[in-house]
Design an enzyme around this catalytic site. Sequence first.
Site, PDB file in Angstrom:
ATOM      1  CG  HIS A   1      -6.008  -2.047   0.159  1.00 22.05           C
ATOM      2  ND1 HIS A   1      -4.848  -1.729  -0.834  1.00 22.05           N
ATOM      3  CD2 HIS A   1      -5.494  -1.306   1.342  1.00 22.05           C
ATOM      4  CE1 HIS A   1      -4.274  -0.943  -0.216  1.00 22.05           C
ATOM      5  NE2 HIS A   1      -4.316  -0.859   0.897  1.00 22.05           N
TER       6      HIS A   1
ATOM      7  CB  SER B 110      -1.026   0.025   1.191  1.00 21.35           C
ATOM      8  OG  SER B 110      -1.992   0.875   1.091  1.00 21.35           O
TER       9      SER B 110
ATOM     10  CG  ASP C 267      -6.785  -2.251  -3.436  1.00 23.51           C
ATOM     11  OD1 ASP C 267      -7.076  -1.238  -3.107  1.00 23.51           O
ATOM     12  OD2 ASP C 267      -5.604  -2.717  -3.439  1.00 23.51           O
TER      13      ASP C 267
END
Length: 396
Positions: free
Chosen positions: A320, A193, A290
């Site tokens: 995610h 991320s 996501d």
Amino acid sequence: MNATKKWLKRISFGMILLSGLSIIAVATAIFFWQSTDSGRLPAKTAVVLHAINNNLVPLDIEIDMPAFLSGSPAPGSPGVRMVREDLSIPVTDHITIPARVYYPNTEGPHPMVMYYHGGAFLEGYGNLDTHDNVIRSIARRTNSVVVAPAYRLAPAYAFPAAIEDSYAAMEWAVENAEQFNGNPEQLNVVGDSAGGNIATVMTIMARDRDGPDIQSQVLMYPLTTFLDVSFESRNQYDSGYFLLSRAVMYRARDLYTPQELMWSSPYTSPLHASDLSDLPPALVITAEFDPLRDEGEAYAERLFEAGSPVILSRYEGVMHAFISFYEIMESGREGLTQTAQFLRQVNSGRLDPEPSFTFEIREPPEGIERIRDQSEAFAIGAYLLGRTGMNILSKE
């Protein structure tokens, strides 16, 4: 005696009926949890998201569930004993940051990994403890020294504090590799991320500053741009139900990059960098549900166009941060396994350095793995329904 037998039959029938009703209740609940505006979810993804979004379990890797619901142990190298060391790394003359190091308790030198944790660049969204399971597992599965710095976070520290901390920590790791039986000539960067953003920025910054030689990068569902680019995944999965919302992304941008001029820097938005040449081979992992999916995949394509070997894997049916839940999600286990395999391939010199692009769709588990996932989903669903009932009773 006859009366006793009748009562026992009635009790047995009642227990069978109750069990049947319980099974129907769990199956019905999971069916509804699987149904979303963005598509139908696999059962395991549905129950995990239901648990998190309804605050039935905390959003971290220490999920409070019985051990028998956490799936089978992940494959790895159980014979390798890892040493954990928490320490401080100097990033300027007057500032140090916390860091965590895992390294094999065996003779080296061992390959090295810099791991940059996710969390939207913001305080309260991610840290070394929320990502400890992934950090530890990568070290064990690859028999590597893994250095994970706790870079400074917004709002107290805006860009470029996190980037400069991360780069200084990487230089420190190279300079102190011998302390952990590490091989600085086998340096890899991994991040998820926001940490995926930092990991790839480290490769660009190292190239620009003639810094450490990085041999590979693994980017898990990375954020690659702060600009207002229209991506289908950003529009379709931005509600926050899939663990990342548009509101959090805007908050991260406002606090981490408060000046609009920062948004187009190659050190914040590598997707728009004018030069991505001479960067190391990459494994880019994205998730179907996501908001960051499309920008991660677009960045993988740009890396290839600039001359890097790239493997792009999209995992279907997951959200995610799914790799952080590898203890209870088969796709998460697969993503972690793929990461370790890629790093081992790089470290052994078996990865072809010639530019290439491989795009693969990783479907949800099938066969025995699907049966196991479905069974675990049902068990977790029953646990969550029971916990919901207990919460309701405790409030009365």
